[in-house]
Design a protein around this motif. Structure first.
Motif, PDB file in Angstrom:
ATOM      1  N   ILE A 125      10.437  74.039 -12.484  1.00 20.63           N
ATOM      2  CA  ILE A 125      11.736  73.824 -13.233  1.00 20.63           C
ATOM      3  C   ILE A 125      12.937  74.537 -12.611  1.00 20.63           C
ATOM      4  CG2 ILE A 125      12.715  74.272 -15.812  1.00 20.63           C
ATOM      5  CD1 ILE A 125       9.802  74.304 -16.801  1.00 20.63           C
ATOM      6  N   PHE A 126      14.011  73.984 -12.641  1.00 14.49           N
ATOM      7  CA  PHE A 126      15.433  74.748 -12.138  1.00 14.49           C
ATOM      8  C   PHE A 126      16.072  75.079 -13.246  1.00 14.49           C
ATOM      9  CE2 PHE A 126      19.866  73.996 -10.659  1.00 14.49           C
ATOM     10  CZ  PHE A 126      20.062  75.331 -10.128  1.00 14.49           C
ATOM     11  N   VAL A 127      16.430  76.489 -13.335  1.00 17.92           N
ATOM     12  CA  VAL A 127      17.147  76.766 -14.559  1.00 17.92           C
ATOM     13  C   VAL A 127      18.571  77.323 -14.029  1.00 17.92           C
ATOM     14  CG1 VAL A 127      17.219  78.578 -16.506  1.00 17.92           C
ATOM     15  CG2 VAL A 127      15.056  77.701 -15.548  1.00 17.92           C
TER      16      VAL A 127
ATOM     17  N   ARG B 233      14.019  60.258 -16.451  1.00 18.18           N
ATOM     18  CA  ARG B 233      12.855  59.448 -16.835  1.00 18.18           C
ATOM     19  C   ARG B 233      12.161  58.753 -15.601  1.00 18.18           C
ATOM     20  NH1 ARG B 233      16.954  57.895 -20.772  1.00 18.18           N
ATOM     21  NH2 ARG B 233      17.971  56.749 -19.254  1.00 18.18           N
ATOM     22  N   GLN B 234      13.002  58.485 -14.463  1.00 18.49           N
ATOM     23  CA  GLN B 234      12.418  57.700 -13.381  1.00 18.49           C
ATOM     24  C   GLN B 234      11.618  58.740 -12.634  1.00 18.49           C
ATOM     25  OE1 GLN B 234      15.160  56.279 -10.257  1.00 18.49           O
ATOM     26  NE2 GLN B 234      13.569  55.819  -9.054  1.00 18.49           N
ATOM     27  N   TYR B 235      11.447  59.968 -12.594  1.00 19.58           N
ATOM     28  CA  TYR B 235      10.760  61.015 -11.862  1.00 19.58           C
ATOM     29  C   TYR B 235      10.038  61.840 -12.798  1.00 19.58           C
ATOM     30  CZ  TYR B 235      13.249  59.320  -7.790  1.00 19.58           C
ATOM     31  OH  TYR B 235      13.558  58.277  -6.674  1.00 19.58           O
ATOM     32  N   ASN B 236      10.094  61.376 -14.048  1.00 16.65           N
ATOM     33  CA  ASN B 236       9.064  62.412 -15.070  1.00 16.65           C
ATOM     34  C   ASN B 236       9.415  63.803 -15.042  1.00 16.65           C
ATOM     35  OD1 ASN B 236       7.035  62.334 -16.958  1.00 16.65           O
ATOM     36  ND2 ASN B 236       5.520  63.153 -15.501  1.00 16.65           N
ATOM     37  N   ALA B 237      10.781  64.097 -14.750  1.00 17.28           N
ATOM     38  CA  ALA B 237      11.396  65.549 -14.660  1.00 17.28           C
ATOM     39  C   ALA B 237      12.116  65.833 -15.923  1.00 17.28           C
ATOM     40  CB  ALA B 237      12.056  65.781 -13.426  1.00 17.28           C
ATOM     41  N   PRO B 238      11.936  66.541 -17.004  1.00 15.83           N
ATOM     42  CA  PRO B 238      12.799  66.757 -17.897  1.00 15.83           C
ATOM     43  C   PRO B 238      14.007  67.273 -17.683  1.00 15.83           C
ATOM     44  CG  PRO B 238      10.516  67.268 -18.560  1.00 15.83           C
ATOM     45  CD  PRO B 238      10.417  66.866 -17.117  1.00 15.83           C
ATOM     46  N   PHE B 239      15.278  66.847 -18.364  1.00 20.69           N
ATOM     47  CA  PHE B 239      16.471  67.373 -17.966  1.00 20.69           C
ATOM     48  C   PHE B 239      16.803  67.753 -19.585  1.00 20.69           C
ATOM     49  CE2 PHE B 239      21.080  66.137 -17.868  1.00 20.69           C
ATOM     50  CZ  PHE B 239      21.570  67.631 -17.404  1.00 20.69           C
ATOM     51  N   LEU B 240      16.850  69.107 -19.643  1.00 23.34           N
ATOM     52  CA  LEU B 240      17.171  69.707 -21.035  1.00 23.34           C
ATOM     53  C   LEU B 240      18.417  70.584 -21.067  1.00 23.34           C
ATOM     54  CD1 LEU B 240      13.588  70.264 -22.375  1.00 23.34           C
ATOM     55  CD2 LEU B 240      14.851  68.402 -22.675  1.00 23.34           C
ATOM     56  N   PHE B 241      19.162  70.364 -22.067  1.00 26.69           N
ATOM     57  CA  PHE B 241      20.490  71.374 -21.987  1.00 26.69           C
ATOM     58  C   PHE B 241      20.780  71.431 -23.648  1.00 26.69           C
ATOM     59  CE2 PHE B 241      20.743  66.608 -21.539  1.00 26.69           C
ATOM     60  CZ  PHE B 241      21.651  66.280 -22.447  1.00 26.69           C
ATOM     61  N   GLU B 242      19.759  71.760 -24.298  1.00 25.87           N
ATOM     62  CA  GLU B 242      19.936  72.301 -25.828  1.00 25.87           C
ATOM     63  C   GLU B 242      21.233  73.277 -25.996  1.00 25.87           C
ATOM     64  OE1 GLU B 242      20.006  71.679 -29.366  1.00 25.87           O
ATOM     65  OE2 GLU B 242      18.152  70.901 -28.756  1.00 25.87           O
TER      66      GLU B 242
ATOM     67  N   TYR C  78      17.385  67.928  -7.636  1.00 25.95           N
ATOM     68  CA  TYR C  78      16.142  68.529  -8.184  1.00 25.95           C
ATOM     69  C   TYR C  78      15.435  67.452  -8.858  1.00 25.95           C
ATOM     70  CZ  TYR C  78      17.808  73.225  -7.231  1.00 25.95           C
ATOM     71  OH  TYR C  78      17.990  74.390  -6.655  1.00 25.95           O
ATOM     72  N   LEU C  79      16.015  66.608  -9.826  1.00 24.12           N
ATOM     73  CA  LEU C  79      15.492  65.527 -10.505  1.00 24.12           C
ATOM     74  C   LEU C  79      14.850  64.750  -9.472  1.00 24.12           C
ATOM     75  CD1 LEU C  79      18.231  65.112 -13.437  1.00 24.12           C
ATOM     76  CD2 LEU C  79      15.848  66.315 -13.357  1.00 24.12           C
ATOM     77  N   ARG C  80      15.516  64.347  -8.488  1.00 25.17           N
ATOM     78  CA  ARG C  80      14.883  62.992  -7.624  1.00 25.17           C
ATOM     79  C   ARG C  80      13.562  63.820  -7.002  1.00 25.17           C
ATOM     80  NH1 ARG C  80      20.312  62.002  -6.294  1.00 25.17           N
ATOM     81  NH2 ARG C  80      20.688  59.623  -6.790  1.00 25.17           N
TER      82      ARG C  80
ATOM     83  N   TYR D 182      26.593  61.540 -16.176  1.00 23.81           N
ATOM     84  CA  TYR D 182      25.674  61.870 -16.865  1.00 23.81           C
ATOM     85  C   TYR D 182      24.567  60.681 -17.211  1.00 23.81           C
ATOM     86  CZ  TYR D 182      24.112  61.470 -21.876  1.00 23.81           C
ATOM     87  OH  TYR D 182      23.569  61.545 -23.214  1.00 23.81           O
ATOM     88  N   GLN D 183      24.723  59.637 -17.150  1.00 25.60           N
ATOM     89  CA  GLN D 183      23.594  58.612 -17.050  1.00 25.60           C
ATOM     90  C   GLN D 183      22.751  58.717 -15.985  1.00 25.60           C
ATOM     91  OE1 GLN D 183      23.444  56.908 -20.427  1.00 25.60           O
ATOM     92  NE2 GLN D 183      21.338  56.413 -19.236  1.00 25.60           N
ATOM     93  N   GLU D 184      23.165  58.762 -14.748  1.00 28.39           N
ATOM     94  CA  GLU D 184      22.514  58.883 -13.499  1.00 28.39           C
ATOM     95  C   GLU D 184      21.487  60.008 -13.956  1.00 28.39           C
ATOM     96  OE1 GLU D 184      22.496  59.363  -9.020  1.00 28.39           O
ATOM     97  OE2 GLU D 184      24.200  60.472 -10.138  1.00 28.39           O
ATOM     98  N   LEU D 185      22.017  61.280 -14.413  1.00 31.34           N
ATOM     99  CA  LEU D 185      21.069  62.488 -14.608  1.00 31.34           C
ATOM    100  C   LEU D 185      19.925  62.163 -15.789  1.00 31.34           C
ATOM    101  CD1 LEU D 185      23.552  65.312 -14.402  1.00 31.34           C
ATOM    102  CD2 LEU D 185      21.821  64.539 -12.730  1.00 31.34           C
ATOM    103  N   LYS D 186      20.191  61.412 -16.539  1.00 34.66           N
ATOM    104  CA  LYS D 186      19.312  60.873 -17.860  1.00 34.66           C
ATOM    105  C   LYS D 186      18.350  60.008 -17.038  1.00 34.66           C
ATOM    106  CE  LYS D 186      20.032  61.490 -22.072  1.00 34.66           C
ATOM    107  NZ  LYS D 186      19.423  62.510 -22.826  1.00 34.66           N
ATOM    108  N   ASP D 187      18.734  58.913 -16.399  1.00 38.27           N
ATOM    109  CA  ASP D 187      18.004  57.931 -15.679  1.00 38.27           C
ATOM    110  C   ASP D 187      16.946  58.568 -14.715  1.00 38.27           C
ATOM    111  OD1 ASP D 187      19.269  55.881 -17.393  1.00 38.27           O
ATOM    112  OD2 ASP D 187      20.541  55.386 -15.491  1.00 38.27           O
ATOM    113  N   LEU D 188      17.407  59.587 -13.889  1.00 33.13           N
ATOM    114  CA  LEU D 188      16.706  60.263 -13.023  1.00 33.13           C
ATOM    115  C   LEU D 188      15.277  60.840 -13.446  1.00 33.13           C
ATOM    116  CD1 LEU D 188      19.225  61.601 -10.397  1.00 33.13           C
ATOM    117  CD2 LEU D 188      17.661  59.693  -9.892  1.00 33.13           C
TER     118      LEU D 188
END
Length: 814
Positions: free
Chosen positions: A549-551, A596-605, A566-568, A588-594
């Motif tokens: 996880i990159f923080v 999902r594609q690479y099974n790497a959560p992108f969280l920004f609560e 990182y997501l790729r 923004y959409q690319e990061l969300k798609d990446l």
């Protein structure tokens, strides 16, 4: 009778050999046969020396001198001075013969397999003689035996086949006529029926010991090495691996075939038929229980007993439409490989008969490709079969266990676990016995795959998360402290083990593969290497840890632009940095798609409301089928703090200065006071509601004078606040006159968003919002009149850090 085999590490030097002596002296057995390997590293050194000699490279003499020195030093350290003469004389005589053989290879400029076996046998010949003489000097009743006189083979040099009839007869006679309590002999070496030296191949010393145990009907065969048994995985790669107390012959063979190097697979064959147990022990920790290899009775043991792997594998596929329904293709395919002397490690075939896929050693790959293409040249030229190519630098990873066949879903669990960490599977094989499930993966993914599977099958569901933290200012420092204080709770209650592997600020960065000690991370970081965000990413990617996880605790646009990298690479991203999610919609959409594609959560609560569960709640509303009709919110803790503290007894300048000093605003307060920060937040909420929107689409009714907005530094900005104090006081007076309070409000409705300062009347949900609190009203199809309200602290390092922490825990629970 017991047979004990000691490997090269166990007899590497005088100190280690003395440990072997202690083990033998403590044994309680009427007869003991000790089989030893060459001194640690000597076999490789002899092979290197022989190669140099065959290349007519005179430096082989230097290597030969090193071989001589190793043995002579060992003798002088082990044998009492008064007993050294005989031993030194014998060893020097043998070394002279070895020198003559090497000189012959040098003169003719080549080395035959027969000569190679003769030369390499000196490793075991010398070690076994020295050790036997050492035992005698220590008062152990010892006889020396030359294994070449006992074990007889054919003349297949390098990996000779044992003639068991003659061998068993020789060993039986030797044991019957040997009156000594202990016999020492070299492993790995044998001789042909013609008397020429031969070797038993890789792991031959184990095999020698098993042959002796079988012929002598031993009560047990003990393999002494440098680890305390067979492990659930390679302990050098998986730190949490544990020794397996008891395992079946079949399980041991599977594990050893797939890389468990403490045991050579053919070792088990001679003892299997007689049911002789094998005990794997640690020379350097003799009291450790080790691993007992025996017959599995009535389905004893766990479902999965171990995870093993073989590296340096190449995949070769024979495929094409011309194979379907054609008999004899498989026969031809494997005959070609057999004739070429190429060993097949794994086989898998599609039910369509369209392809056959095999795994071979990387070293054999090019040769295999050549002979296969030659053999099927006609079919390839006719387009019936594709030209064969090799895919190299792969590895086989295998789950092993006798009881796997009686448990459903193991394959699914294995592949799902690997998939979640984006470990790509190139091929799969499972035997009909269901004792082994094998998968071919990239060699670079071995460490991640082993640790991931071990965590899933052996570690009581404790999931390890590996963090790489960039930005350790107010928020980052609080975050690291929270990890330190909550580490025990997370492991005990949530089954999460969190390690911080890398930390970086704008000046330096530091990494520790075993986890950075968080009690003194500032000191470690201060001594780290120069910060470099590209090198930081490259290091994270190269380490290739599972659940990485990159923080990002920064407010840097440059750092936000690295998220896609990182997501790729299947590295999750958690951030409080709003720039990425409020950048162009396509990014923004690319990061969300990446993600999902690479099974790497992108969280920004923490992008909205710091530690408040605003985005998470919004996601659940949308996911459950609700539709967002309107959003009204006070989203700036900074501005709420400012207007809650600003009145006719204060100055706007002083209140803003206080907010900056207490950490409520960004370092540049214009980001907050200009409304840009709130614009980003409402933009993110609008997007998470499912709407396509960019920041240019948001109306910003700024309350700041134009002069303040156009300043380039904080000093000038604060001067303008003083200059325009009267205008700020006028805003306050109008609010008081209307019995209202000033609140900076963000709103989204019907595809339009706006932000601006409003006078909120008494009774409104925003009216009593105190301190730096945030509030969000979600009007939805399910909450059309009475909105869902989320309210609480929306700014500050502690709550922001806790929001980041919560996102980390969410990933751990995925």
């Amino acid at each position: 009778m017991k047979v004990l085999k000691f490997g090269g590490t166990s007899v590497a030097n005088a100190k280690n050999i003395s440990l072997v002596k202690n083990i033998i002296a403590d044994l309680k057995s009427d007869k003991t046969v000790v089989v030893v390997s060459a001194l640690g590293g000597i076999t490789d050194l002899i092979l290197k020396t022989a190669a140099l000699a065959s290349q007519q490279d005179k430096s082989y003499m230097t290597s030969l001198k090193e071989i001589e020195d190793r043995h002579l030093v060992t003798i002088k350290e082990l044998i009492p001075i008064q007993s050294q003469s005989k031993v030194l004389s014998k060893v020097k005589s043998e070394l002279n013969t070895l020198e003559t053989l090497l000189e012959g290879a040098f003169l003719i400029g080549e080395i035959t397999p027969k000569l190679s076996d003769k030369i390499v046998s000196y490793g075991e010949l010398l070690s076994s003689y020295i050790i036997s003489e050492y035992f005698i000097s220590e008062g152990i009743d010892t006889a020396y035996a030359d294994s070449r006189e006992l074990i007889k083979t054919n003349s297949t040099y390098g990996k000779a086949a044992v003639n068991f009839e003659r061998t068993n007869h020789n060993i039986s006679n030797f044991l019957t006529n040997c009156s000594n309590s202990t016999a020492v002999m070299g492993g790995f070496i044998a001789s042909s029926v013609n008397g020429d030296s031969t070797t038993l191949g890789r792991g031959g010393s184990d095999y020698t010991a098993a042959i002796i145990a079988n012929a002598g009907n031993a009560e047990a065969l003990e393999i002494w090495t440098d680890v305390s048994g067979m492990y659930t995985a390679n302990p050098r790669i998986v730190k949490q691996a544990m020794a397996i107390p008891k395992i079946s012959y079949e399980e041991a063979m599977e594990l050893s075939h797939f890389g468990a190097k403490v045991l050579y697979p053919p070792t088990i064959q001679p003892v299997l038929s007689k049911g002789i147990s094998i005990l794997i022990k640690n020379t350097f920790d003799p009291h450790a229980p080790g691993t007992l290899i025996t017959k599995n009775k009535n389905g004893e043991g766990k479902t999965v007993r171990g995870i093993s792997h073989v590296e340096n594998i190449a995949l070769i596929s024979l495929e094409g439409p011309g194979m379907v329904g054609i008999t004899g293709i498989s026969k031809r395919f494997f005959e070609v490989l057999s004739t070429a002397g190429i060993s097949v490690v794994m086989i898998t075939q599609a039910s369509s008969e369209h392809s056959i896929c095999i795994g071979v050693d990387n070293h054999d790959a090019d040769h295999a490709v050549q002979v296969i293409n030659d053999a099927f040249n006609v079919e390839i030229s006719q387009g019936k079969i594709k030209t064969v190519v090799a895919e190299k630098d792969l590895a086989i990873i295998a789950l092993v266990g006798d009881n796997m066949k009686s448990h459903q879903g193991l394959s699914g669990k294995m592949f799902s676990t690997l998939g979640k960490n984006n470990v790509n599977i190139r091929a799969i094989a499972q035997g009909a016995s269901e004792r082994n499930i094998s998968a071919v993966i990239l060699k670079e993914d071995v460490k991640k795959a082993l640790n991931t599977l071990h965590e899933e099958f052996f570690e009581e569901n404790v999931k390890q998360l590996n963090l790489f933290v960039m930005g350790v200012g107010n928020v980052g420092a609080k975050f690291l402290n929270q990890i330190l204080t909550q580490k025990k709770y997370l492991k005990e209650k949530l089954k999460l083990s969190i390690r911080v592997i890398g930390i970086s600020n704008s000046r330096t960065m530091v990494f520790d593969e075993d986890g950075i000690a968080l009690k003194n991370w500032p000191e470690l970081l201060a001594k780290g290497q120069k910060a470099d965000k590209e090198l930081f990413f490259e290091t994270v990617n190269k380490l290739n840890f599972r659940n990485s996880i990159f923080v990002d605790n920064t407010a840097s646009q440059e750092v936000s632009e690295t998220y896609n990298s990182y997501l790729r690479n299947s590295i999750s991203v958690v951030t409080c940095n709003k720039i990425a999610c409020s950048s162009e919609y396509s990014n923004y959409q690319e990061l969300k798609d990446l993600a999902r594609q690479y099974n790497a959560p992108f969280l920004f609560e923490t992008n909205v409301g710091a530690g408040l569960p605003i985005i998470d709640t919004l996601k659940h509303l949308v996911a459950s089928g609700d539709k967002i009709l309107k959003i009204q919110a006070v989203l700036s803790g900074s501005l709420n703090f400012v207007f809650n503290n600003f009145n006719d007894t204060t100055t706007f300048h002083d209140v803003v200065k206080q907010a900056q000093e207490e950490g409520y605003t960004e370092p540049d307060p214009t980001i907050d006071l200009s409304g840009v920060d709130v614009m980003r937040k409402i933009l993110i909420l609008a997007r998470e509601s499912g709407n396509v929107l960019d920041i240019e689409d948001i109306q910003n009714d700024s309350f700041l004078p134009k002069e303040s907005l156009e300043t380039n530094n904080n000093a000038d900005f604060f001067k303008t606040l003083t200059k325009h104090e009267e205008s700020f006081q006028e805003m306050y007076r109008k609010a008081v006159e209307e019995d209202s309070k000033l609140k900076y409000v963000a709103q989204y409705e019907n595809g339009k968003a706006s932000v601006g300062l409003q006078r909120i009347p008494r009774g409104h949900d925003f009216y009593n919002l105190e301190g730096s609190d945030n509030i969000v009203l979600f009007y939805t199809e399910r909450y059309p009149d009475q909105p869902m309200i989320i309210k609480g602290a929306g700014a500050g390092a502690d709550v922001t850090a806790s929001g980041i922490f919560a996102d980390i825990v969410r990933i751990g629970n995925f």
